[in-house]
Design a protein around this motif. Structure first.
Motif, PDB file in Angstrom:
ATOM      1  N   ILE A  74      -2.378   9.295  -6.184  1.00 43.71           N
ATOM      2  CA  ILE A  74      -3.167   8.597  -5.180  1.00 43.71           C
ATOM      3  C   ILE A  74      -2.708   9.044  -3.800  1.00 43.71           C
ATOM      4  O   ILE A  74      -1.542   8.904  -3.446  1.00 43.71           O
ATOM      5  N   GLU A  75      -3.644   9.621  -3.073  1.00 43.52           N
ATOM      6  CA  GLU A  75      -3.379  10.107  -1.718  1.00 43.52           C
ATOM      7  C   GLU A  75      -3.401   8.962  -0.718  1.00 43.52           C
ATOM      8  O   GLU A  75      -2.555   8.865   0.160  1.00 43.52           O
ATOM      9  N   ARG A  76      -4.435   8.110  -0.846  1.00 44.83           N
ATOM     10  CA  ARG A  76      -4.565   6.977   0.068  1.00 44.83           C
ATOM     11  C   ARG A  76      -5.502   5.938  -0.523  1.00 44.83           C
ATOM     12  O   ARG A  76      -6.208   6.215  -1.488  1.00 44.83           O
ATOM     13  N   LEU A  77      -5.494   4.771   0.070  1.00 39.93           N
ATOM     14  CA  LEU A  77      -6.418   3.705  -0.298  1.00 39.93           C
ATOM     15  C   LEU A  77      -7.409   3.508   0.835  1.00 39.93           C
ATOM     16  O   LEU A  77      -7.065   3.702   2.005  1.00 39.93           O
ATOM     17  N   MET A  78      -8.611   3.114   0.492  1.00 46.14           N
ATOM     18  CA  MET A  78      -9.618   2.773   1.484  1.00 46.14           C
ATOM     19  C   MET A  78      -9.896   1.281   1.317  1.00 46.14           C
ATOM     20  O   MET A  78     -10.241   0.822   0.224  1.00 46.14           O
ATOM     21  N   SER A 128       0.819  -1.217   0.000  1.00 52.58           N
ATOM     22  CA  SER A 128       0.000   0.000   0.000  1.00 52.58           C
ATOM     23  C   SER A 128       0.849   1.262   0.000  1.00 52.58           C
ATOM     24  O   SER A 128       0.498   2.250  -0.643  1.00 52.58           O
ATOM     25  N   ASP A 129       1.986   1.236   0.691  1.00 51.28           N
ATOM     26  CA  ASP A 129       2.817   2.448   0.714  1.00 51.28           C
ATOM     27  C   ASP A 129       3.461   2.730  -0.632  1.00 51.28           C
ATOM     28  O   ASP A 129       3.898   3.842  -0.901  1.00 51.28           O
ATOM     29  N   ARG A 130       3.494   1.738  -1.503  1.00 50.06           N
ATOM     30  CA  ARG A 130       4.005   1.952  -2.861  1.00 50.06           C
ATOM     31  C   ARG A 130       2.933   2.534  -3.774  1.00 50.06           C
ATOM     32  O   ARG A 130       3.234   3.129  -4.799  1.00 50.06           O
ATOM     33  N   VAL A 131       1.663   2.333  -3.423  1.00 49.32           N
ATOM     34  CA  VAL A 131       0.561   2.867  -4.220  1.00 49.32           C
ATOM     35  C   VAL A 131       0.350   4.342  -3.894  1.00 49.32           C
ATOM     36  O   VAL A 131       0.153   5.166  -4.793  1.00 49.32           O
ATOM     37  N   GLU A 132       0.421   4.683  -2.610  1.00 51.23           N
ATOM     38  CA  GLU A 132       0.233   6.072  -2.199  1.00 51.23           C
ATOM     39  C   GLU A 132       1.321   6.924  -2.830  1.00 51.23           C
ATOM     40  O   GLU A 132       2.494   6.602  -2.771  1.00 51.23           O
ATOM     41  N   GLY A 133       0.904   7.989  -3.489  1.00 47.93           N
ATOM     42  CA  GLY A 133       1.843   8.865  -4.178  1.00 47.93           C
ATOM     43  C   GLY A 133       2.031   8.530  -5.646  1.00 47.93           C
ATOM     44  O   GLY A 133       2.625   9.307  -6.393  1.00 47.93           O
ATOM     45  N   THR A 134       1.513   7.386  -6.081  1.00 46.03           N
ATOM     46  CA  THR A 134       1.643   6.993  -7.485  1.00 46.03           C
ATOM     47  C   THR A 134       0.807   7.919  -8.362  1.00 46.03           C
ATOM     48  O   THR A 134      -0.316   8.280  -8.020  1.00 46.03           O
ATOM     49  N   ALA A 135       1.347   8.284  -9.491  1.00 48.26           N
ATOM     50  CA  ALA A 135       0.664   9.169 -10.433  1.00 48.26           C
ATOM     51  C   ALA A 135      -0.587   8.512 -10.988  1.00 48.26           C
ATOM     52  O   ALA A 135      -0.658   7.291 -11.140  1.00 48.26           O
ATOM     53  N   VAL A 136      -1.571   9.359 -11.316  1.00 47.72           N
ATOM     54  CA  VAL A 136      -2.770   8.935 -12.030  1.00 47.72           C
ATOM     55  C   VAL A 136      -2.781   9.744 -13.317  1.00 47.72           C
ATOM     56  O   VAL A 136      -2.690  10.971 -13.303  1.00 47.72           O
ATOM     57  N   ARG A 137      -2.846   9.037 -14.441  1.00 47.02           N
ATOM     58  CA  ARG A 137      -2.776   9.676 -15.751  1.00 47.02           C
ATOM     59  C   ARG A 137      -3.947   9.252 -16.621  1.00 47.02           C
ATOM     60  O   ARG A 137      -4.560   8.224 -16.390  1.00 47.02           O
TER      61      ARG A 137
END
Length: 125
Positions: free
Chosen positions: A34-38, A15-24
């Motif tokens: 991505i700010e966070r996952l729920m 999850s910490d690798r997803v947070e901060g990932t770009a969305v294009r």
């Protein structure tokens, strides 16, 4: 003696690798990150990604909860891909970074899923 660790390719991501990932967008244009996952506590499944966009230095930033199924990872861009135009993005249910979405209000989640035309993760509309 050194132990050599070999990792085989896999489809899991921390999850910490997803947070901060770009969305294009599919054409590569940057939308946000991505700010966070729920994550649903009971099923353990990712339910939403919260997209952060706009603003400057955290001021005026909008957060958009996206049903996880709307995103696809694109290895070419090393980013998540979201097929959304500017009008849809402006109309999307959102909240300001200094406030929080009421995750306990199921009617807000229903509205969110209707907007994206995606069935809710808990089933039905």
């Amino acid at each position: 003696m050194t132990v050599e660790t070999k990792t085989r390719p896999h489809q899991l991501v921390a999850s910490d690798r997803v947070e901060g990932t770009a969305v294009r967008r599919p054409n590569g244009d940057m939308i946000g990150h991505i700010e966070r996952l729920m994550i649903d506590k009971i099923s353990g499944k990712v339910s939403y990604a919260v997209l952060s966009f706009g603003g400057f230095l955290g001021i005026g930033t909008n957060l958009i909860p996206l049903p996880w199924g709307r995103l696809q990872y694109n290895p070419k861009f090393e980013a998540y891909e979201l097929d959304i135009d500017d009008d849809e993005l402006k109309r999307a249910p959102s909240f300001r970074a200094d406030k929080d979405f009421d995750w306990g209000d199921r009617s807000q989640e229903v509205e969110l899923h209707r907007f994206y035309g995606v069935p809710p993760y808990w089933g039905g509309f």
